[in-house]
Design a protein around this motif. Structure first.
Motif, PDB file in Angstrom:
ATOM      1  N   LEU A 165       4.249   6.311 -41.839  1.00 31.79           N
ATOM      2  CA  LEU A 165       5.028   5.339 -42.606  1.00 31.79           C
ATOM      3  C   LEU A 165       5.628   5.942 -43.874  1.00 31.79           C
ATOM      4  O   LEU A 165       6.256   5.225 -44.653  1.00 31.79           O
ATOM      5  N   ASP A 166       5.441   7.256 -44.082  1.00 33.93           N
ATOM      6  CA  ASP A 166       5.924   7.921 -45.290  1.00 33.93           C
ATOM      7  C   ASP A 166       5.388   7.244 -46.551  1.00 33.93           C
ATOM      8  O   ASP A 166       6.124   6.918 -47.480  1.00 33.93           O
ATOM      9  N   ILE A 167       4.089   7.038 -46.577  1.00 27.91           N
ATOM     10  CA  ILE A 167       3.401   6.492 -47.749  1.00 27.91           C
ATOM     11  C   ILE A 167       2.504   7.580 -48.314  1.00 27.91           C
ATOM     12  O   ILE A 167       1.848   8.302 -47.563  1.00 27.91           O
ATOM     13  N   GLY A 168       2.474   7.709 -49.614  1.00 25.45           N
ATOM     14  CA  GLY A 168       1.558   8.650 -50.240  1.00 25.45           C
ATOM     15  C   GLY A 168       0.242   7.968 -50.565  1.00 25.45           C
ATOM     16  O   GLY A 168       0.187   6.749 -50.756  1.00 25.45           O
ATOM     17  N   PHE A 169      -0.820   8.747 -50.619  1.00 29.46           N
ATOM     18  CA  PHE A 169      -2.089   8.203 -51.106  1.00 29.46           C
ATOM     19  C   PHE A 169      -2.814   9.273 -51.907  1.00 29.46           C
ATOM     20  O   PHE A 169      -2.616  10.464 -51.712  1.00 29.46           O
ATOM     21  N   ARG A 170      -3.641   8.831 -52.810  1.00 30.04           N
ATOM     22  CA  ARG A 170      -4.384   9.741 -53.666  1.00 30.04           C
ATOM     23  C   ARG A 170      -5.651   9.048 -54.136  1.00 30.04           C
ATOM     24  O   ARG A 170      -5.756   7.812 -54.105  1.00 30.04           O
ATOM     25  N   VAL A 171      -6.601   9.844 -54.580  1.00 34.80           N
ATOM     26  CA  VAL A 171      -7.737   9.346 -55.342  1.00 34.80           C
ATOM     27  C   VAL A 171      -7.498   9.842 -56.761  1.00 34.80           C
ATOM     28  O   VAL A 171      -7.714  10.999 -57.069  1.00 34.80           O
ATOM     29  N   ARG A 172      -6.957   8.958 -57.588  1.00 33.46           N
ATOM     30  CA  ARG A 172      -6.500   9.335 -58.925  1.00 33.46           C
ATOM     31  C   ARG A 172      -7.653   9.314 -59.920  1.00 33.46           C
ATOM     32  O   ARG A 172      -8.492   8.411 -59.893  1.00 33.46           O
TER      33      ARG A 172
END
Length: 337
Positions: A165-172
């Protein structure tokens, strides 16, 4: 959503803090032999994490232990130490982005056709607790994932959904509040951010266009019929024909003529997909950049433009000299109107 300017492209002295699993500060590292620090958009598993090489001392051995975190001061990411090796009077530390915490948790259900952000946040929230890990603010994404995910690693699930889906994710890392925040994000193109060689923030422009092997019509000749797929209405030089010999393919028992021709067409579509026109525009953005941002570039002297998302930014530091490299996703190419 809080966006922190990338510490990777900022100038000035860099240092690293070491935290325990509960984000208590244990120490600070002001110098190193070498450092590689990557920050990514939505792929973390099976990729190189951070690598830190230090002059070996008893104090550093005691400080840099597995399951502790490294923080490049100013970054919005933490790296969790996974190994420490003493070799030739050097201490070599390997670490993975804190997003890989999700690989320590799994899901047992097969899921399909779900609201992406709501479901991923729910899965992370309901997973067995990890110290200091919480949900960050929702990004308000409305994408629905229409595919299917099987039971397995929570990290693999999130990667699969976010990549498609071209979504970014992170554990900020929220350093003031001593928290790790799971977040989804998808930056849009900033029309005011201009990148071009003459601005000194874009290098390595390469454009490739090739019609080698290009075909746009495929005629599949079977034993009991012929099927045509592609731009069959094209004529003259616009028609690039591919003939596929499928005369060995006969009707199976009870197969109707319509089903037989459909099978020939399916074979033709597969063959045609191997003969597309190739066009690619690559470039390397530099300057003030962050992971996930969309960069647009123009090819000088042409009407060709391309926009691409920055999928990773990596700082390499050695003997006090810093350099930054970037990777971009597949560019979307268009021509100026």
């Amino acid at each position: 959503m809080v966006e922190i300017i990338s510490a990777l492209t900022a100038s000035g002295h860099k240092s690293i803090c070491v935290y325990d699993i509960r984000l208590n500060l244990l120490g600070r590292i002001e110098s190193w032999v070498s450092l590689v620090w990557p920050e990514r958009y939505n792929v973390y598993s099976d990729t190189q994490g951070a690598q830190l090489e230090l002059h070996d001392t008893t104090a550093l051995q005691a400080l840099c232990r597995p399951d502790r975190y490294l923080w490049l001061v100013g970054s919005d990411r933490l790296m969790r130490i996974v190994s420490a090796q003493k070799s030739d009077h050097k201490l070599v530390i390997a670490a993975k982005d804190a997003a890989c915490i999700l690989d320590e948790r799994g899901h047992t259900d097969t899921l399909s056709n779900f609201a992406a952000e709501e479901t991923l946040r729910s899965l992370v929230s309901s997973a067995a607790a990890w110290p200091c890990l919480e949900l960050g603010d929702a990004a308000g994404l409305t994408d629905t994932y229409s595919g299917e995910v099987k039971p397995g690693s929570l990290l693999k699930l999130v990667e699969q959904v976010c990549q498609e889906l071209d979504i970014g994710f992170r554990v900020r890392f929220d350093q003031p509040k001593a928290k790790l925040l799971f977040e989804l994000f998808r930056p849009k193109l900033d029309p005011n951010a201009r990148y071009a060689p003459q601005y000194g923030n874009l290098t390595d422009l390469t454009y490739t266009e090739s019609i080698t092997g290009y075909k746009n019509v495929c005629v599949v000749v079977g034993a009991e019929g012929t099927a045509t797929v592609g731009a069959a209405e094209n004529t003259g030089s616009a028609r690039r024909e591919l003939i596929v010999d499928a005369t060995s393919k006969k009707k199976e028992g009870g197969q109707s003529q319509a089903d037989y021709l459909a099978a020939l067409r399916a074979q033709g579509e597969q063959e045609l997909a191997k003969h597309t026109r190739l066009e690619n525009f690559r470039f390397t953005p530099t300057g003030s950049i962050t992971v996930g941002m969309v960069v647009e570039a123009s090819l000088p002297g042409t009407d060709i433009q391309a926009a691409a998302r920055i999928t990773s930014v990596t700082l390499s530091s050695q003997k006090g000299e810093n350099s930054v490299s970037t990777e971009i996703g597949t560019p979307i190419i268009r021509r100026k109107q």
